[in-house]
Design an enzyme around this catalytic site. Structure first.
Site, PDB file in Angstrom:
ATOM      1  N   PRO A   2       0.846  -1.190   0.000  1.00  0.00           N
ATOM      2  CA  PRO A   2       0.000   0.000   0.000  1.00  0.00           C
ATOM      3  C   PRO A   2       0.882   1.241   0.000  1.00  0.00           C
ATOM      4  O   PRO A   2       1.738   1.391   0.866  1.00  0.00           O
ATOM      5  CB  PRO A   2      -0.798  -0.103   1.298  1.00  0.00           C
ATOM      6  CG  PRO A   2      -0.691  -1.506   1.732  1.00  0.00           C
ATOM      7  CD  PRO A   2       0.590  -2.033   1.175  1.00  0.00           C
ATOM      8  N   GLU A   3       0.716   2.076  -1.005  1.00  0.00           N
ATOM      9  CA  GLU A   3       1.431   3.340  -1.079  1.00  0.00           C
ATOM     10  C   GLU A   3       0.392   4.435  -0.842  1.00  0.00           C
ATOM     11  O   GLU A   3      -0.732   4.137  -0.450  1.00  0.00           O
ATOM     12  CB  GLU A   3       2.126   3.470  -2.442  1.00  0.00           C
ATOM     13  CG  GLU A   3       3.048   2.279  -2.715  1.00  0.00           C
ATOM     14  CD  GLU A   3       3.764   2.314  -4.044  1.00  0.00           C
ATOM     15  OE1 GLU A   3       3.983   3.410  -4.593  1.00  0.00           O
ATOM     16  OE2 GLU A   3       4.133   1.244  -4.546  1.00  0.00           O
TER      17      GLU A   3
END
Length: 287
Positions: A2-3
């Site tokens: 997850p960015e």
DNA sequence: AAGAAGTCCTGGGCGC
DNA sequence: TGCGCCCAGGACTTCT
């Protein structure tokens, strides 16, 4: 994995689900995931209402009525899933490693009981963490970690260029990945932004022309916003709070596309290793 | 001061 | 069918 866009999607979707609800219990099944002594954590959380759900960099922040904030980092395989008391989770039929099967399950390391449902922190690889921080000390905490500017907020070119000038001898991709340089980019969007700006990931910062710097400065928020519109990239583990995947994967231009034709010029996308990261680029249109 | 490598961890995918 | 190995990489730490 997850960015910034994935964490922001979780924030956007979790906020209306959690706003005003109260934590009634915390089951810390894997204690090491909570970086705060458990007694203190539980005392601050149980009985508190959730007053806001925010994000800074890749951290998700749950503000509590007790004056504390629960900071959550999902690292690579973390998930925050909302399981309503009544209702079902939709997996979306995506290929997946089972981490959403039968919640809570063996990957559900922290289970919060909330009025109206459960908030479950899943993490297959156990790299993620939860930490309790005084809400009024959050900014100091971010400053201590030297977290860089938010690329989707005030992000003037002058600031970006000043920061580039401070690290002339670094390669551009490791620079983009450094959270102290700019907050929120990870391996996927660093590669995507470099493609968008037509810049080779291995370039030394000092060799970037002003127009390349401008292109990169524009590409970063453009790539992040585009992903946000498509609710993030589900490569393997990313799930929205309701269990659904994001739709950005098939729209990526280089990441995960080794050997496939460049969407601009048709040249096969190359995958190399740079700073121990898989790095995807078009050998023809990135200079 | 930058960069390489090691650390945490599990499961998928590969070669044999 | 199964074993051993490598890979995925966020962010920190240690070494060069």
């Amino acid at each position: 994995m997850p960015e910034l866009p994935e964490v922001e999607v979780i924030r956007q979707e979790l906020a209306p689900l959690l706003a005003g609800r109260r934590f009634t219990a915390v089951d810390a099944r894997l204690k090491k995931m909570v970086l705060t002594p458990l007694g203190r954590f539980r005392r601050a959380v149980v009985g508190s209402r959730i007053t806001a759900v925010r994000r800074r960099a890749k951290l998700l922040l749950l503000d509590l009525s007790s004056g504390w904030t629960v900071a959550v980092h999902l690292k690579m395989t973390g998930q925050l899933v909302w399981v309503p008391e009544r209702g079902t989770l939709r997996g979306g039929g995506h290929p997946f490693h089972g981490a959403l099967d039968g919640l809570p399950n063996r990957y559900s390391h922290i289970v919060f009981t909330v009025t109206g449902g459960q908030l479950i922190f899943n993490d297959l690889r156990q790299f993620g963490f939860l930490k309790l921080v005084r809400s009024d000390a959050l900014e100091r905490w971010f400053a201590e970690q030297k977290i860089g500017p938010e690329p989707l907020e005030r992000f003037p070119f002058a600031t970006f260029n000043e920061r580039l000038k401070r690290r002339p001898r670094s390669r551009v991709k490791p620079t983009l990945l450094d959270q102290r340089f700019v907050a929120g980019l990870g391996n996927i969007y660093a590669d995507e932004a470099l493609f968008e700006a037509r810049v080779r990931p291995t370039r030394l910062v000092r060799t970037l022309t002003v127009s390349e710097r401008r292109a990169l400065w524009q590409a970063i928020p453009a790539v992040l916003r585009r992903s946000l519109r498509h609710r993030g990239t589900t490569f393997r583990h990313f799930r929205r709070p309701d269990g659904q995947p994001g739709a950005m994967l098939r729209l990526l231009r280089v990441y995960g596309r080794e050997g496939q034709p460049c969407r601009r010029c048709g040249t096969p996308i190359q995958k190399t290793r740079l700073a121990q990261r898989g790095t995807h680029a078009c050998p023809n249109c990135q200079r």
